[in-house]
Scaffold this active site. Structure first.
Site, PDB file in Angstrom:
ATOM      1  N   HIS A  48      -2.081  -2.731  -9.882  1.00  0.00           N
ATOM      2  CA  HIS A  48      -3.106  -2.160  -9.006  1.00  0.00           C
ATOM      3  C   HIS A  48      -4.284  -3.109  -8.931  1.00  0.00           C
ATOM      4  CE1 HIS A  48      -5.881   0.774  -7.256  1.00  0.00           C
ATOM      5  NE2 HIS A  48      -4.786   1.401  -6.886  1.00  0.00           N
ATOM      6  N   HIS A  51       0.879  -1.194   0.000  1.00  0.00           N
ATOM      7  CA  HIS A  51       0.000   0.000   0.000  1.00  0.00           C
ATOM      8  C   HIS A  51       0.910   1.235   0.000  1.00  0.00           C
ATOM      9  CE1 HIS A  51      -3.458   2.433   0.635  1.00  0.00           C
ATOM     10  NE2 HIS A  51      -3.799   2.102   1.870  1.00  0.00           N
ATOM     11  N   ASP A  59       2.220   5.398  -6.978  1.00  0.00           N
ATOM     12  CA  ASP A  59       3.469   5.407  -6.212  1.00  0.00           C
ATOM     13  C   ASP A  59       4.712   5.436  -7.100  1.00  0.00           C
ATOM     14  OD1 ASP A  59       2.176   5.204  -3.670  1.00  0.00           O
ATOM     15  OD2 ASP A  59       1.686   3.149  -4.195  1.00  0.00           O
TER      16      ASP A  59
HETATM   17  C1  LIG Z   1      -0.779  -3.474  -5.958  1.00  0.00           C
HETATM   18  C2  LIG Z   1      -0.741  -4.988  -5.858  1.00  0.00           C
HETATM   19  C3  LIG Z   1      -0.526  -5.380  -4.388  1.00  0.00           C
HETATM   20  C4  LIG Z   1      -2.098  -5.521  -6.325  1.00  0.00           C
HETATM   21  O1  LIG Z   1      -2.144  -6.840  -5.999  1.00  0.00           O
HETATM   22  P1  LIG Z   1      -3.316  -7.844  -6.442  1.00  0.00           P
HETATM   23  O2  LIG Z   1      -4.471  -7.130  -6.998  1.00  0.00           O
HETATM   24  O3  LIG Z   1      -3.546  -8.748  -5.280  1.00  0.00           O
HETATM   25  O4  LIG Z   1      -2.665  -8.609  -7.654  1.00  0.00           O
HETATM   26  P2  LIG Z   1      -1.797  -9.933  -7.549  1.00  0.00           P
HETATM   27  O5  LIG Z   1      -0.765  -9.811  -6.487  1.00  0.00           O
HETATM   28  O6  LIG Z   1      -2.743 -11.081  -7.498  1.00  0.00           O
HETATM   29  O7  LIG Z   1      -1.073  -9.890  -8.964  1.00  0.00           O
HETATM   30  C5  LIG Z   1      -1.683 -10.329 -10.199  1.00  0.00           C
HETATM   31  C6  LIG Z   1      -0.595 -10.860 -11.117  1.00  0.00           C
HETATM   32  O8  LIG Z   1       0.249  -9.784 -11.518  1.00  0.00           O
HETATM   33  C7  LIG Z   1       1.580  -9.966 -11.041  1.00  0.00           C
HETATM   34  N1  LIG Z   1       2.040  -8.674 -10.504  1.00  0.00           N
HETATM   35  C8  LIG Z   1       1.263  -7.770  -9.840  1.00  0.00           C
HETATM   36  N2  LIG Z   1       1.984  -6.676  -9.540  1.00  0.00           N
HETATM   37  C9  LIG Z   1       3.231  -6.923 -10.026  1.00  0.00           C
HETATM   38  C10 LIG Z   1       4.417  -6.156 -10.018  1.00  0.00           C
HETATM   39  N3  LIG Z   1       4.456  -4.959  -9.446  1.00  0.00           N
HETATM   40  N4  LIG Z   1       5.511  -6.678 -10.576  1.00  0.00           N
HETATM   41  C11 LIG Z   1       5.479  -7.897 -11.151  1.00  0.00           C
HETATM   42  N5  LIG Z   1       4.369  -8.654 -11.196  1.00  0.00           N
HETATM   43  C12 LIG Z   1       3.267  -8.181 -10.637  1.00  0.00           C
HETATM   44  C13 LIG Z   1       1.498 -11.015  -9.954  1.00  0.00           C
HETATM   45  O9  LIG Z   1       2.705 -11.729  -9.853  1.00  0.00           O
HETATM   46  C14 LIG Z   1       0.347 -11.864 -10.448  1.00  0.00           C
HETATM   47  O10 LIG Z   1       0.856 -12.704 -11.440  1.00  0.00           O
HETATM   48  P3  LIG Z   1       0.229 -14.207 -11.661  1.00  0.00           P
HETATM   49  O11 LIG Z   1      -1.111 -13.959 -12.292  1.00  0.00           O
HETATM   50  O12 LIG Z   1       1.188 -14.877 -12.568  1.00  0.00           O
HETATM   51  O13 LIG Z   1       0.149 -14.844 -10.309  1.00  0.00           O
HETATM   52  C15 LIG Z   1       0.368  -5.568  -6.736  1.00  0.00           C
HETATM   53  O14 LIG Z   1       0.194  -5.145  -8.071  1.00  0.00           O
HETATM   54  C16 LIG Z   1       1.753  -5.190  -6.229  1.00  0.00           C
HETATM   55  O15 LIG Z   1       2.297  -5.893  -5.363  1.00  0.00           O
HETATM   56  N6  LIG Z   1       2.364  -4.083  -6.785  1.00  0.00           N
HETATM   57  C17 LIG Z   1       3.621  -3.608  -6.294  1.00  0.00           C
HETATM   58  C18 LIG Z   1       3.424  -2.836  -5.000  1.00  0.00           C
HETATM   59  C19 LIG Z   1       2.740  -1.516  -5.233  1.00  0.00           C
HETATM   60  O16 LIG Z   1       3.072  -0.774  -6.134  1.00  0.00           O
HETATM   61  N7  LIG Z   1       1.770  -1.221  -4.361  1.00  0.00           N
HETATM   62  C20 LIG Z   1       1.066   0.046  -4.385  1.00  0.00           C
HETATM   63  C21 LIG Z   1      -0.316  -0.114  -4.914  1.00  0.00           C
HETATM   64  S1  LIG Z   1      -1.095   1.456  -5.178  1.00  0.00           S
END
Ligand SMILES: CC(C)(COP(=O)(O)OP(=O)(O)OC[C@H]1O[C@@H](n2cnc3c(N)ncnc32)[C@H](O)[C@@H]1OP(=O)(O)O)[C@@H](O)C(=O)NCCC(=O)NCCS
Length: 370
Positions: A255, A217, A311
């Site tokens: 996201h 987050h 971010d």
């Molecule tokens: C924001 C976030 C937590 C959303 O998570 P979510 O909706 O639960 O999505 P998931 O974690 O299930 O990810 C979906 C897929 O995309 C991939 N993915 C998501 N964000 C990714 C990233 N930043 N880098 C690489 N791969 C990513 C995951 O590995 C997953 O792949 P899969 O389908 O092969 O398993 C996630 O995108 C993330 O960890 N981003 C980086 C942290 C970040 O920027 N957070 C701020 C959010 S505003």
């Protein structure tokens, strides 16, 4: 049941609307592209707490009232000066906001007008806490707030002990506008859960700060900047390839809701580019752009609709104006406190305890060994 409550609508809100397919964000009906270009933090705070955009007279009175609430109470300042300096600055902010309730004789009052006043007090003093901690942990005396400066300008003044450039003030002001609210994000949701129990405003904001802190987050901006530094050291392409090989996530990308580009990234990218032109640290924009281009050209990111989120480019923006990396999340909290408290007011106006069910999957029928 969807893991992480993905896709679940759990309440009505008039605070903000996030359209993940169109890439659109509205606060109370106003598009973020409009607010980001034309509004100040104080105007948006007024909008979020009063459900209407202020006119010039309302804004002037509001700014004066809020500016008068910036000082950290003396008893808390002396405690702050004695806090250990080893922890994360957001832990200090969380602790200090919680302690604010101890010097408010009316802390438990959750009548709407009283709760609104507490929201204003917390939002007004948070930048002072963040800046004071920066001074204290560096062995300096905190800089007293100045009521003649606007919210963003005063924050930078207290943080650095001197008035900031108009460009830096404008960048922080825009940052604070863009981060104010975002539907039922994790920290807002946690604030509403706390309020659902009829707990007080200080507790709700303290809960929310703790939730914001995580790298999935609000903590992502600091992690994004750390990764740009690591990418520079290793060489951007080599670093990116290693990330793909090891499954390391690119921070600031992806996201839960947006499956197109986050509209706030559309504002932060050119902001970072412009700041880079005037900064000796301008290469951070080039590095972040390069990482984005590598990601967006990669099938893995294309197939999963992974784009820079809020971010991503806010990291080089904050870095180029000299905000310490481990204070990035504190700035996020300084903005989101408006959204949190606005949601608290909305929750209070039509409250019911938020208490979902869990599906039990553990063992049954066990007995204690005799
Ligand atoms: C924001 C976030 C937590 C959303 O998570 P979510 O909706 O639960 O999505 P998931 O974690 O299930 O990810 C979906 C897929 O995309 C991939 N993915 C998501 N964000 C990714 C990233 N930043 N880098 C690489 N791969 C990513 C995951 O590995 C997953 O792949 P899969 O389908 O092969 O398993 C996630 O995108 C993330 O960890 N981003 C980086 C942290 C970040 O920027 N957070 C701020 C959010 S505003």
């Amino acid at each position: 049941m969807s893991k992480g409550l993905a896709g679940q609508v759990i309440a009505d809100t008039s605070r903000s609307r996030v359209d993940g397919q169109k890439g659109e964000l509205l606060y109370h009906g106003y598009n973020i592209m409009d607010l980001g270009a034309n509004s100040s933090f104080e105007e948006v705070a007024y909008l979020m707490w009063n459900s209407e955009y202020p006119n010039a007279e309302q804004l002037a009175a509001f700014k004066a009232e809020m500016a008068g609430m910036r000082t950290i109470p003396a008893e808390l300042m002396s405690i702050m000066k004695s806090l250990p300096t080893g922890g994360h600055p957001v832990a200090v902010l969380r602790t200090m906001v919680s302690m604010l309730s101890l010097v408010d004789a009316d802390a438990e009052n959750i009548e709407v007008e009283a709760a609104k006043q507490k929201a204003m007090k917390i939002a007004a003093v948070m930048p002072t806490i963040v800046a004071a901690w920066q001074q204290i942990r560096n062995g300096n005396e905190p800089v007293a707030p100045r009521a003649d400066l606007d919210h963003a300008a005063n924050f930078l003044y207290m943080l650095n002990g001197e008035e900031a450039t108009p460009e830096a003030v404008a960048a922080v002001d825009t940052y604070l506008v863009l981060l104010v609210d975002h539907g039922f994000n994790a920290s807002t949701f946690s604030a509403r859960v706390t309020t659902g129990t009829l707990s007080d405003m200080y507790s709700a904001i303290t809960t929310a700060i703790g939730t914001l802190k995580g790298p999935a987050h609000g903590g992502a901006t600091q992690k994004a900047m750390e990764q740009f530094i690591a990418a520079k050291d290793a060489g951007v392409e080599a670093w990116f390839n290693e990330s793909m090989e090891t499954g390391r996530r690119i921070m600031g990308i992806g996201h839960r809701v947006y499956k197109v580009e986050d509209p706030r990234a559309k504002i932060f990218r050119p902001l970072a580019e412009n700041l880079a032109k005037q900064s000796e640290e301008g290469h951070w924009f080039d590095i972040s752009l390069q990482v984005e281009q590598l990601a967006r050209a990669n099938q893995f990111f294309i197939e999963r609709n992974l784009f820079p989120n809020v971010d991503y480019y806010s990291a080089p923006v904050l870095y180029m104006i000299g905000i310490p990396m481990d204070q990035f999340t504190s700035l996020f909290a300084m903005s989101r406190v408006i959204g949190w408290s606005s949601h608290v007011l909305e929750q209070l106006a039509n409250n019911r305890l938020i208490r979902p069910l869990a599906q039990y999957v553990g063992p049954e029928g066990l007995t204690v060994p005799k």
